[in-house]
Motif scaffolding. Structure first.
Motif, PDB file in Angstrom:
ATOM      1  N   SER A  89       0.946  -1.099  -0.179  1.00  0.00           N
ATOM      2  CA  SER A  89       0.145  -0.014  -0.013  1.00  0.00           C
ATOM      3  C   SER A  89       0.863   1.079  -0.085  1.00  0.00           C
ATOM      4  CB  SER A  89      -1.010  -0.020   1.036  1.00  0.00           C
ATOM      5  OG  SER A  89      -0.053   0.195   2.308  1.00  0.00           O
ATOM      6  N   MET A  90       2.188   1.084   0.615  1.00  0.00           N
ATOM      7  CA  MET A  90       2.919   2.262   0.627  1.00  0.00           C
ATOM      8  C   MET A  90       3.604   2.628  -0.811  1.00  0.00           C
ATOM      9  SD  MET A  90       6.233   3.228   2.779  1.00  0.00           S
ATOM     10  CE  MET A  90       7.348   1.901   2.598  1.00  0.00           C
ATOM     11  N   LEU A  91       3.748   1.514  -1.460  1.00  0.00           N
ATOM     12  CA  LEU A  91       4.234   1.922  -3.057  1.00  0.00           C
ATOM     13  C   LEU A  91       2.889   2.275  -3.885  1.00  0.00           C
ATOM     14  CD1 LEU A  91       6.126  -1.339  -4.147  1.00  0.00           C
ATOM     15  CD2 LEU A  91       6.899   0.829  -3.995  1.00  0.00           C
ATOM     16  N   ARG A  92       1.765   1.996  -3.595  1.00  0.00           N
ATOM     17  CA  ARG A  92       0.636   2.383  -4.330  1.00  0.00           C
ATOM     18  C   ARG A  92       0.309   3.816  -4.155  1.00  0.00           C
ATOM     19  NH1 ARG A  92      -1.978  -2.843  -3.466  1.00  0.00           N
ATOM     20  NH2 ARG A  92      -2.995  -1.762  -1.504  1.00  0.00           N
ATOM     21  N   ALA A  93       0.159   4.191  -2.775  1.00  0.00           N
ATOM     22  CA  ALA A  93      -0.063   5.426  -2.393  1.00  0.00           C
ATOM     23  C   ALA A  93       1.208   6.473  -2.698  1.00  0.00           C
ATOM     24  CB  ALA A  93      -0.170   5.396  -0.770  1.00  0.00           C
ATOM     25  N   ALA A  94       2.436   5.856  -2.738  1.00  0.00           N
ATOM     26  CA  ALA A  94       3.630   6.823  -3.252  1.00  0.00           C
ATOM     27  C   ALA A  94       3.307   7.337  -4.485  1.00  0.00           C
ATOM     28  CB  ALA A  94       4.864   6.136  -2.867  1.00  0.00           C
ATOM     29  N   PHE A  95       3.103   6.264  -5.471  1.00  0.00           N
ATOM     30  CA  PHE A  95       3.221   6.752  -6.904  1.00  0.00           C
ATOM     31  C   PHE A  95       1.950   7.664  -7.426  1.00  0.00           C
ATOM     32  CE2 PHE A  95       6.913   3.864  -6.704  1.00  0.00           C
ATOM     33  CZ  PHE A  95       7.500   4.481  -7.611  1.00  0.00           C
ATOM     34  N   ARG A  96       0.644   6.971  -6.778  1.00  0.00           N
ATOM     35  CA  ARG A  96      -0.637   7.589  -6.884  1.00  0.00           C
ATOM     36  C   ARG A  96      -1.155   8.382  -5.978  1.00  0.00           C
ATOM     37  NH1 ARG A  96      -2.133   5.663 -11.869  1.00  0.00           N
ATOM     38  NH2 ARG A  96      -3.725   7.300 -11.825  1.00  0.00           N
ATOM     39  N   PRO A  97      -0.757   9.401  -5.243  1.00  0.00           N
ATOM     40  CA  PRO A  97      -1.340   9.518  -3.950  1.00  0.00           C
ATOM     41  C   PRO A  97      -2.566  10.412  -4.080  1.00  0.00           C
ATOM     42  CG  PRO A  97       0.432  11.088  -4.875  1.00  0.00           C
ATOM     43  CD  PRO A  97       0.536   9.982  -5.478  1.00  0.00           C
ATOM     44  N   GLU A  98      -2.884  10.926  -5.521  1.00  0.00           N
ATOM     45  CA  GLU A  98      -4.124  11.639  -5.439  1.00  0.00           C
ATOM     46  C   GLU A  98      -5.352  10.801  -5.568  1.00  0.00           C
ATOM     47  OE1 GLU A  98      -2.503  10.086  -9.456  1.00  0.00           O
ATOM     48  OE2 GLU A  98      -1.536  11.034  -7.887  1.00  0.00           O
ATOM     49  N   GLU A  99      -4.935   9.274  -5.673  1.00  0.00           N
ATOM     50  CA  GLU A  99      -6.185   8.383  -5.765  1.00  0.00           C
ATOM     51  C   GLU A  99      -6.453   7.756  -4.269  1.00  0.00           C
ATOM     52  OE1 GLU A  99      -5.337   4.934  -7.994  1.00  0.00           O
ATOM     53  OE2 GLU A  99      -5.205   6.285 -10.022  1.00  0.00           O
ATOM     54  N   TYR A 100      -5.649   8.139  -3.330  1.00  0.00           N
ATOM     55  CA  TYR A 100      -5.910   7.937  -1.890  1.00  0.00           C
ATOM     56  C   TYR A 100      -6.062   8.888  -0.889  1.00  0.00           C
ATOM     57  CZ  TYR A 100      -3.822   3.416  -3.391  1.00  0.00           C
ATOM     58  OH  TYR A 100      -3.767   2.119  -4.155  1.00  0.00           O
ATOM     59  N   MET A 101      -5.500   9.914  -1.158  1.00  0.00           N
ATOM     60  CA  MET A 101      -6.069  11.274  -0.257  1.00  0.00           C
ATOM     61  C   MET A 101      -7.292  11.885  -0.234  1.00  0.00           C
ATOM     62  SD  MET A 101      -4.010  12.804   2.116  1.00  0.00           S
ATOM     63  CE  MET A 101      -2.352  12.352   1.915  1.00  0.00           C
ATOM     64  N   ILE A 102      -7.834  11.793   1.135  1.00  0.00           N
ATOM     65  CA  ILE A 102      -9.165  12.276   1.103  1.00  0.00           C
ATOM     66  C   ILE A 102      -9.408  13.397   1.885  1.00  0.00           C
ATOM     67  CG2 ILE A 102     -11.584  11.497   1.922  1.00  0.00           C
ATOM     68  CD1 ILE A 102     -10.538   8.624   1.814  1.00  0.00           C
ATOM     69  N   GLY A 103      -8.803  13.553   2.927  1.00  0.00           N
ATOM     70  CA  GLY A 103      -9.027  14.854   3.773  1.00  0.00           C
ATOM     71  C   GLY A 103      -8.172  14.645   4.983  1.00  0.00           C
ATOM     72  N   PRO A 104      -8.278  15.880   5.843  1.00  0.00           N
ATOM     73  CA  PRO A 104      -7.663  15.927   7.277  1.00  0.00           C
ATOM     74  C   PRO A 104      -7.977  14.822   8.045  1.00  0.00           C
ATOM     75  CG  PRO A 104      -9.027  17.511   7.192  1.00  0.00           C
ATOM     76  CD  PRO A 104      -9.142  16.827   5.778  1.00  0.00           C
ATOM     77  N   PRO A 105      -7.332  14.383   9.427  1.00  0.00           N
ATOM     78  CA  PRO A 105      -7.903  13.482  10.196  1.00  0.00           C
ATOM     79  C   PRO A 105      -9.206  13.923  11.019  1.00  0.00           C
ATOM     80  CG  PRO A 105      -5.539  13.918  10.614  1.00  0.00           C
ATOM     81  CD  PRO A 105      -6.116  15.097   9.726  1.00  0.00           C
ATOM     82  N   PRO A 106     -10.051  12.899  10.842  1.00  0.00           N
ATOM     83  CA  PRO A 106     -11.366  13.184  11.425  1.00  0.00           C
ATOM     84  C   PRO A 106     -11.239  13.452  12.963  1.00  0.00           C
ATOM     85  CG  PRO A 106     -11.646  11.375  10.321  1.00  0.00           C
ATOM     86  CD  PRO A 106     -10.156  11.714  10.130  1.00  0.00           C
ATOM     87  N   GLU A 107     -10.142  13.200  13.685  1.00  0.00           N
ATOM     88  CA  GLU A 107      -9.940  13.618  15.029  1.00  0.00           C
ATOM     89  C   GLU A 107      -9.430  14.732  15.059  1.00  0.00           C
ATOM     90  OE1 GLU A 107      -7.186   9.847  14.362  1.00  0.00           O
ATOM     91  OE2 GLU A 107      -8.382  11.197  12.911  1.00  0.00           O
ATOM     92  N   THR A 108      -8.937  15.307  14.326  1.00  0.00           N
ATOM     93  CA  THR A 108      -8.420  16.541  14.257  1.00  0.00           C
ATOM     94  C   THR A 108      -9.511  17.546  14.045  1.00  0.00           C
ATOM     95  OG1 THR A 108      -6.145  16.011  13.593  1.00  0.00           O
ATOM     96  CG2 THR A 108      -6.698  18.570  13.633  1.00  0.00           C
ATOM     97  N   ILE A 109     -10.384  17.303  13.085  1.00  0.00           N
ATOM     98  CA  ILE A 109     -11.556  18.140  12.852  1.00  0.00           C
ATOM     99  C   ILE A 109     -12.600  18.149  14.092  1.00  0.00           C
ATOM    100  CG2 ILE A 109     -13.749  18.427  11.249  1.00  0.00           C
ATOM    101  CD1 ILE A 109     -11.017  19.316   9.964  1.00  0.00           C
ATOM    102  N   ALA A 110     -12.726  17.047  14.737  1.00  0.00           N
ATOM    103  CA  ALA A 110     -13.466  16.886  15.804  1.00  0.00           C
ATOM    104  C   ALA A 110     -12.860  17.842  17.150  1.00  0.00           C
ATOM    105  CB  ALA A 110     -13.604  15.528  16.364  1.00  0.00           C
ATOM    106  N   LEU A 111     -11.484  17.703  17.244  1.00  0.00           N
ATOM    107  CA  LEU A 111     -10.982  18.686  18.141  1.00  0.00           C
ATOM    108  C   LEU A 111     -11.001  20.130  18.044  1.00  0.00           C
ATOM    109  CD1 LEU A 111      -9.028  19.223  20.498  1.00  0.00           C
ATOM    110  CD2 LEU A 111      -7.183  18.817  18.701  1.00  0.00           C
ATOM    111  N   TRP A 112     -11.030  20.362  16.768  1.00  0.00           N
ATOM    112  CA  TRP A 112     -11.144  21.957  16.449  1.00  0.00           C
ATOM    113  C   TRP A 112     -12.671  22.245  16.578  1.00  0.00           C
ATOM    114  CZ3 TRP A 112     -10.975  24.125  10.809  1.00  0.00           C
ATOM    115  CH2 TRP A 112     -11.016  25.446  10.538  1.00  0.00           C
ATOM    116  N   ASP A 113     -13.451  21.432  16.231  1.00  0.00           N
ATOM    117  CA  ASP A 113     -15.005  21.707  16.748  1.00  0.00           C
ATOM    118  C   ASP A 113     -15.070  21.944  18.139  1.00  0.00           C
ATOM    119  OD1 ASP A 113     -16.222  21.646  14.197  1.00  0.00           O
ATOM    120  OD2 ASP A 113     -16.696  19.594  14.198  1.00  0.00           O
ATOM    121  N   ARG A 114     -14.496  21.180  18.793  1.00  0.00           N
ATOM    122  CA  ARG A 114     -14.553  21.106  20.393  1.00  0.00           C
ATOM    123  C   ARG A 114     -14.193  22.303  21.150  1.00  0.00           C
ATOM    124  NH1 ARG A 114     -13.190  15.526  20.317  1.00  0.00           N
ATOM    125  NH2 ARG A 114     -11.222  16.054  21.182  1.00  0.00           N
ATOM    126  N   LEU A 115     -12.876  22.746  20.395  1.00  0.00           N
ATOM    127  CA  LEU A 115     -12.370  24.017  20.927  1.00  0.00           C
ATOM    128  C   LEU A 115     -13.157  25.450  20.517  1.00  0.00           C
ATOM    129  CD1 LEU A 115      -8.631  23.083  20.180  1.00  0.00           C
ATOM    130  CD2 LEU A 115      -9.549  23.231  22.304  1.00  0.00           C
TER     131      LEU A 115
END
Length: 308
Positions: A164-190
């Motif tokens: 999976s590291m090889l696939r994501a390294a050569f075609r990252p645009e197919e794998y990247m979705i967004g920022p970590p949900p935990e960080t978004i949730a933390l930002w919301d709480r703050l």
């Protein structure tokens, strides 16, 4: 009468050179930023404030990019070395304060700077035995904001094995979705707790060449990452080429939260503006087929004028 024009500038504020664990020089990085078409970069080497390199790089033909230097400070005696703090605008070296996160934040303010908690929910990368470099001291106060989206940290979260590291390294645009949900949730709480927390997005670029058997590949080149997750700042006056003045304007905008995060692989987010407060519940909207994250607590005047 005060101007209602808004001038937008796109920048990246987290990257490294050989002064710490990066591969590209300041000139290399400035060239990459020019290729990517962004307006400013802030180089943040680990525990060293590099001086004497700030300024506009480029020429009239290829255009100019403003290079500034900050610092990513963390306690090198910890294992793993958690609690990374991005420092901008401080007038002195502050790595000596790394052992005490709150003391570091206080020292940054005393030195005329401000700072962001870096990759607060960084995942481990078991495939190469890399630990999670998270932030765990949530007793701290007076930090300016959070690095909501760190591209390379998010990349680590996509990896489950070497294949999976090889696939994501050569075609990252197919794998990247967004920022970590935990960080978004933390930002919301703050924010819901009434705290003023600015969100930024960065590359964390190193330009590192990885070796997997006979394969050598730079994961990821600086210019590629500068086309991915960036921070867009909004000013009420244009940058002029005066380094001292322009630096002050950029840092003031970031510190005040006049910034949004754009992910430009699906499409350009330059020129995005948020709708009036209360017209939508979410912080994320489609903008020219790209992805934008903006803080609910900010509104910018219209009409908008772009910097390009």
């Amino acid at each position: 009468m005060a101007s209602t024009s808004v001038y937008e500038y796109v920048g990246n504020m987290h990257m490294h050179t050989p002064y710490s664990d990066g591969e590209g020089s300041h000139v290399d990085i400035a060239n990459a930023a020019q290729i990517a078409g962004i307006d400013f970069i802030i180089v943040t080497d680990h525990n060293v404030l590099v001086r004497g390199v700030e300024g506009y790089y480029g020429d009239d033909k290829s255009g100019y990019v403003l290079l500034l230097t900050g610092e990513e400070i963390h306690n090198q005696h910890l294992d793993p070395q958690i609690n990374h703090f991005l420092v901008y605008g401080a007038a002195q070296e502050l790595a000596q304060c790394a052992a005490n996160p709150q003391g570091l934040i206080d020292a940054v303010h005393a030195a005329g700077g401000f700072g962001f908690i870096a990759h607060p929910h960084d995942p481990a990368l078991a495939a190469v035995h890399e630990p999670a470099i998270t932030w765990d001291d949530w007793t701290v106060e007076r930090f300016t904001g959070l690095e909501i989206w760190n591209y390379m940290s998010s990349f680590k979260g996509l990896i489950t094995n070497r294949r999976s590291m090889l696939r994501a390294a050569f075609r990252p645009e197919e794998y990247m979705i967004g920022p970590p949900p935990e960080t978004i949730a933390l930002w919301d709480r703050l924010l819901m707790d009434g705290k003023r927390v600015v969100g930024i997005g960065n590359s964390d670029a190193h330009g590192t060449t990885y070796h997997i058997g006979p394969i050598r590949h730079v994961v990821f080149p600086y210019d590629f990452l500068f086309n991915c997750v960036n921070s867009h700042i909004l000013l009420n006056q244009p940058l002029t080429g005066d380094i001292v003045r322009d630096k002050q304007l950029i840092y003031k905008a970031i510190g005040q939260g006049n910034v949004f995060i754009g992910y430009d692989i699906p499409g350009s987010t330059r020129g995005f503006r948020s709708p009036p407060p209360g017209s939508m519940d979410q912080r994320s909207w489609a903008a020219a087929s790209g992805l934008v994250l903006v803080s609910r607590c900010k509104r910018w005047p219209q009409p908008a004028a772009t910097s390009r």
